[in-house]
Scaffold this motif. Structure first.
Motif, PDB file in Angstrom:
ATOM      1  N   UNK A   1     -64.465 -76.046 -27.815  1.00 28.60           N
ATOM      2  CA  UNK A   1     -64.221 -77.424 -28.080  1.00 28.60           C
ATOM      3  C   UNK A   1     -65.692 -77.968 -27.178  1.00 28.60           C
ATOM      4  N   UNK A   2     -67.094 -77.787 -26.892  1.00 27.52           N
ATOM      5  CA  UNK A   2     -68.188 -78.091 -26.656  1.00 27.52           C
ATOM      6  C   UNK A   2     -68.710 -78.228 -27.785  1.00 27.52           C
ATOM      7  N   UNK A   3     -68.033 -77.188 -28.416  1.00 28.95           N
ATOM      8  CA  UNK A   3     -68.961 -77.249 -30.079  1.00 28.95           C
ATOM      9  C   UNK A   3     -67.930 -78.674 -31.006  1.00 28.95           C
ATOM     10  N   UNK A   4     -67.475 -78.624 -31.240  1.00 29.87           N
ATOM     11  CA  UNK A   4     -66.005 -79.540 -30.657  1.00 29.87           C
ATOM     12  C   UNK A   4     -66.856 -80.764 -30.526  1.00 29.87           C
ATOM     13  N   UNK A   5     -66.922 -81.172 -29.618  1.00 29.42           N
ATOM     14  CA  UNK A   5     -67.136 -82.611 -28.865  1.00 29.42           C
ATOM     15  C   UNK A   5     -68.766 -83.111 -29.948  1.00 29.42           C
ATOM     16  N   UNK A   6     -69.365 -82.125 -29.487  1.00 27.75           N
ATOM     17  CA  UNK A   6     -70.776 -81.920 -30.536  1.00 27.75           C
ATOM     18  C   UNK A   6     -70.584 -82.653 -32.176  1.00 27.75           C
ATOM     19  N   UNK A   7     -69.736 -82.151 -32.696  1.00 26.22           N
ATOM     20  CA  UNK A   7     -69.951 -82.012 -34.138  1.00 26.22           C
ATOM     21  C   UNK A   7     -69.024 -83.399 -34.706  1.00 26.22           C
ATOM     22  N   UNK A   8     -68.208 -83.731 -33.402  1.00 29.18           N
ATOM     23  CA  UNK A   8     -67.338 -85.136 -33.229  1.00 29.18           C
ATOM     24  C   UNK A   8     -68.267 -86.467 -32.535  1.00 29.18           C
ATOM     25  N   UNK A   9     -69.333 -86.113 -32.983  1.00 33.10           N
ATOM     26  CA  UNK A   9     -70.210 -87.494 -31.985  1.00 33.10           C
ATOM     27  C   UNK A   9     -70.000 -87.715 -30.784  1.00 33.10           C
ATOM     28  N   UNK A  10     -69.616 -86.827 -29.478  1.00 34.48           N
ATOM     29  CA  UNK A  10     -69.862 -87.067 -28.382  1.00 34.48           C
ATOM     30  C   UNK A  10     -71.426 -86.850 -27.354  1.00 34.48           C
ATOM     31  N   UNK A  11     -71.107 -87.432 -26.721  1.00 34.33           N
ATOM     32  CA  UNK A  11     -72.559 -87.296 -25.589  1.00 34.33           C
ATOM     33  C   UNK A  11     -73.220 -86.587 -24.991  1.00 34.33           C
ATOM     34  N   UNK A  12     -71.578 -86.460 -24.187  1.00 34.86           N
ATOM     35  CA  UNK A  12     -71.270 -86.106 -22.931  1.00 34.86           C
ATOM     36  C   UNK A  12     -69.398 -85.175 -23.307  1.00 34.86           C
ATOM     37  N   UNK A  13     -69.594 -84.852 -22.173  1.00 31.97           N
ATOM     38  CA  UNK A  13     -68.138 -83.535 -22.625  1.00 31.97           C
ATOM     39  C   UNK A  13     -68.028 -83.390 -20.744  1.00 31.97           C
ATOM     40  N   UNK A  14     -66.500 -83.836 -20.598  1.00 27.35           N
ATOM     41  CA  UNK A  14     -65.948 -83.415 -19.077  1.00 27.35           C
ATOM     42  C   UNK A  14     -65.644 -81.772 -18.775  1.00 27.35           C
ATOM     43  N   UNK A  15     -65.883 -81.794 -17.810  1.00 29.26           N
ATOM     44  CA  UNK A  15     -65.787 -80.530 -16.842  1.00 29.26           C
ATOM     45  C   UNK A  15     -65.485 -79.931 -16.088  1.00 29.26           C
TER      46      UNK A  15
END
Length: 267
Positions: free
Chosen positions: A124-138
């Motif tokens: 999901x971290x790689x998904x976030x990067x690939x789909x254009x996110x700048x930050x993730x929620x943990x």
């Protein structure tokens, strides 16, 4: 009462297996957004209004917000209103979001986008990067310390920034242990005022936890914020950011509602 979080995690695990079969890690790495430089959530919160305006179509406790505006209208409205960042929910079964929402939002705004989801796997971290996110929620309640460390390091290696979410002092202590284990210069800790097990909200949760926050971190208050006066009070306690979704999304024009809210907290 039913533990909603357990139900969400079980569904997320099932959906994740299906996505992994459909799209490989190498395919994610080949997506255009994967190589883009992220926009700093930390700096945007530090230098701006502090409002993380959320695009959220529905919730498990409230159902659909029936917002008549398209995602593009909503996020562009948030940016125009002066939001520091966009929170984009990508959970489909419970919140009505999709990964495609990230791509669409990234294409029309120039402020940081947080991928808001129940992150339980490195994929999901790689998904976030690939789909254009700048930050993730943990979310601390979804991950043990080792998982928090592993996912944090993976995100940082990809250039993503981090928003750690806590609900109580035990979880905050765990996050401090995790972040002390390696050097993170720019990270954010959010207090979720909503109990994810029963979806009950109490703003007092933020008041109770802020004295225990580590120095230098940006403190965020999340959920249940509908009154600008509450934001003013939370600011005096040390909060620099405020994640707000339902208050805006349940109106006819979320962008205009966000603009009025920001004007009110600055008056």
């Amino acid at each position: 009462m039913e533990d909603i979080l357990k139900k969400i995690i079980a569904q997320t695990t099932q959906d994740l297996k299906a996505r992994k079969k459909t799209t490989s890690l190498s395919e994610l790495r080949d997506m255009p957004a994967y190589s883009r430089k992220v926009i700093s959530l930390y700096q945007s919160l530090k230098n701006g209004s502090g409002i993380i305006a959320e695009h959220k179509r529905q919730s498990p406790s409230k159902g659909s917000f029936k917002c008549p505006r398209s995602l593009e209208e909503v996020v562009k409205g948030y940016e125009k209103a002066g939001a520091s960042a966009i929170s984009c929910l990508t959970d489909q079964p419970f919140f009505g979001g999709t990964l495609q929402d990230l791509i669409e939002a990234r294409g029309v705004v120039n402020i940081p986008i947080l991928r808001k989801d129940f992150m339980i796997d490195l994929y999901q971290v790689h998904e976030a990067k690939a789909f254009g996110a700048d930050a993730i929620l943990l979310i601390a309640s979804c991950l043990n310390n080792e998982e928090l460390k592993t996912m944090s390091l993976e995100a940082m290696n990809l250039g993503l920034e981090l928003l750690f979410e806590v609900h109580d002092l035990e979880e905050l202590t765990r996050i401090k242990e995790v972040t002390d284990a390696f050097a993170i210069e720019k990270y954010v800790i959010g207090v979720n005022n909503r109990d994810l097990k029963r979806f009950q909200t109490d703003i007092q949760n933020s008041n109770n936890l802020i004295p225990y926050f580590p120095s230098g971190v940006i403190a965020i208050s999340e959920s249940g914020i509908s009154n600008p006066e509450v934001v003013k009070e939370l600011r005096t306690l040390g909060f620099q950011g405020f994640l707000i979704g339902e208050t805006f999304m349940k109106t006819e024009q979320p962008g205009a509602s966000c603009e009025q809210f920001i004007k009110a907290i600055n008056s």
